[in-house]
Design an enzyme around this catalytic site. Sequence first.
Site, short mmCIF file in Angstrom:
data_model
loop_
_atom_site.label_atom_id
_atom_site.label_comp_id
_atom_site.label_asym_id
_atom_site.label_seq_id
_atom_site.Cartn_x
_atom_site.Cartn_y
_atom_site.Cartn_z
N TYR A 20 -22.72 33.87 52.11
CA TYR A 20 -21.91 33.23 50.80
C TYR A 20 -22.02 31.78 50.85
CZ TYR A 20 -19.45 37.80 50.92
OH TYR A 20 -19.28 39.40 51.08
N LYS A 68 -11.10 39.75 45.74
CA LYS A 68 -11.33 38.46 45.21
C LYS A 68 -10.92 38.21 44.00
CE LYS A 68 -14.45 35.57 43.62
NZ LYS A 68 -15.92 35.06 43.14
N1 LIG Z 1 -20.37 43.45 52.57
C1 LIG Z 1 -20.90 43.33 51.28
O1 LIG Z 1 -21.94 43.59 50.90
C2 LIG Z 1 -19.99 43.11 50.02
C3 LIG Z 1 -20.14 42.98 48.87
C4 LIG Z 1 -19.32 42.70 47.74
C5 LIG Z 1 -18.06 42.10 48.06
N2 LIG Z 1 -17.81 41.95 49.56
C6 LIG Z 1 -16.55 41.45 49.80
O2 LIG Z 1 -15.36 42.06 48.94
C7 LIG Z 1 -14.71 41.05 48.42
C8 LIG Z 1 -14.19 41.41 46.99
O3 LIG Z 1 -15.21 41.89 46.43
P1 LIG Z 1 -15.56 41.42 44.68
O4 LIG Z 1 -15.06 39.91 44.60
O5 LIG Z 1 -17.10 41.66 44.45
O6 LIG Z 1 -14.89 42.30 43.87
P2 LIG Z 1 -13.38 42.79 43.48
O7 LIG Z 1 -12.29 42.15 44.46
O8 LIG Z 1 -13.45 44.28 43.29
O9 LIG Z 1 -13.25 42.32 42.05
C9 LIG Z 1 -12.95 41.04 41.58
C10 LIG Z 1 -12.62 40.77 40.23
O10 LIG Z 1 -11.46 41.27 40.17
C11 LIG Z 1 -10.57 40.57 39.08
N3 LIG Z 1 -9.20 40.63 39.69
C12 LIG Z 1 -8.59 40.18 41.04
N4 LIG Z 1 -7.53 40.52 41.04
C13 LIG Z 1 -6.99 41.25 39.96
C14 LIG Z 1 -5.71 41.48 39.30
N5 LIG Z 1 -4.62 41.54 40.25
N6 LIG Z 1 -5.90 42.02 38.12
C15 LIG Z 1 -6.84 41.86 37.47
N7 LIG Z 1 -8.02 41.74 37.75
C16 LIG Z 1 -8.47 40.98 39.17
C17 LIG Z 1 -11.20 39.15 39.42
O11 LIG Z 1 -10.84 38.38 38.26
P3 LIG Z 1 -9.89 37.01 38.42
O12 LIG Z 1 -10.49 36.00 39.15
O13 LIG Z 1 -9.90 36.74 36.99
O14 LIG Z 1 -8.61 37.57 39.36
C18 LIG Z 1 -12.73 39.33 39.58
O15 LIG Z 1 -13.26 39.39 38.40
C19 LIG Z 1 -15.72 39.87 48.21
O16 LIG Z 1 -14.97 38.56 48.24
C20 LIG Z 1 -16.35 39.74 49.66
O17 LIG Z 1 -15.58 39.16 50.46
C21 LIG Z 1 -18.59 42.35 50.42
#
Ligand SMILES: NC(=O)c1ccc[n+]([C@@H]2O[C@H](COP(=O)([O-])OP(=O)(O)OC[C@H]3O[C@@H](n4cnc5c(N)ncnc54)[C@H](OP(=O)(O)O)[C@@H]3O)[C@@H](O)[C@H]2O)c1
Length: 285
Positions: A48, A230
């Site tokens: 990251y 996130k």
């Molecule tokens: N191990 C792996 O390969 C892997 C892969 C992907 C991710 N990850 C981990 O998982 C974490 C989360 O995944 P991600 O960031 O990809 O996806 P996520 O958490 O599913 O989605 C993030 C999205 O959701 C929106 N969001 C967040 N809170 C919200 C709410 N209360 N209401 C409406 N929309 C909301 C955010 O927009 P806003 O900013 O506008 O809130 C952003 O567009 C990552 O940060 C990372 O630590 C790990």
Amino acid sequence: MNYVTLNDGHRIPQVGYGVYMMNGEEIARMVPKAVGAGYRHFDTANAYFNEVALGRALRDSGVPREELFVTSKLFPQSYPYDQCGPDIDATLERLGTDYLDLLLLHQPYGAYTEAWRALEDAVAAGKVRSIGLSNFPVHKTVEVMEVATIKPAVLQVEINPYWNQHELKERFAGMGLGDVTLEGWYPFGHGDKGLMEEPTLVEIARAHGVSVAQVIVRWALQEGDVVFPKTLSPEHLRQNIDVFGFELSDDEMARVNAIPQHAYYVVPEDAPDFVLAHNDYSKQI
Ligand SMILES: NC(=O)c1ccc[n+]([C@@H]2O[C@H](COP(=O)([O-])OP(=O)(O)OC[C@H]3O[C@@H](n4cnc5c(N)ncnc54)[C@H](OP(=O)(O)O)[C@@H]3O)[C@@H](O)[C@H]2O)c1
């Protein structure tokens, strides 16, 4: 905050803050807000490229290190045994800490069985408390188990109402891996509108006077999973951890679990280009 006790006895806060794709400015702006809102669990990775910024923000928060739960992950370029030890030390140095609460092998490619031995050495040296895997399919988890003297404490995979991982949990239970905690990435489908407007989730959210996001986090907690949404929005940050004042009934859990299943991302058997491309972790922010 709810905690899950891992199979190695360590406790992990069930809701955390994932900092995937966040740059230094975003980390400096959001992490203090997250700490203020009550987050104590942070999920990053050497790939990251933000370990330095996260470490700085956590130190500046003034919260004692032992009250924080910090996860990082190693990308496959770090897996060869002789590379792994120095790369773990580099992650610790970038984060400015002398131990990680959890260290994962990020992707199931390359020399991952060698890397597992190096992770076990890091546990023995007190540099890492818990170790686990991320994105590993069952057959590659079995390969790791063949060399392991420490069982993975967690497996981090995609989990959301469209991909609840019940099949994986059943397979793990049948293999003696039922005590491996699942951590879910993409809880909100990476912000997918279809998921955030899914009628079943909207109805349940209305019934409790909460948002769909809160229903999803609450569902994940009641599934026994660990989750770290996130967000770059202070309001969403606050919402996503405000999930301890309501509970989904058995019927509501069953309705969420009846939503038709499809993954957003199918982990390929062979390393995809984006995995092969990441190789210079000195470019940290
Ligand atoms: N191990 C792996 O390969 C892997 C892969 C992907 C991710 N990850 C981990 O998982 C974490 C989360 O995944 P991600 O960031 O990809 O996806 P996520 O958490 O599913 O989605 C993030 C999205 O959701 C929106 N969001 C967040 N809170 C919200 C709410 N209360 N209401 C409406 N929309 C909301 C955010 O927009 P806003 O900013 O506008 O809130 C952003 O567009 C990552 O940060 C990372 O630590 C790990």
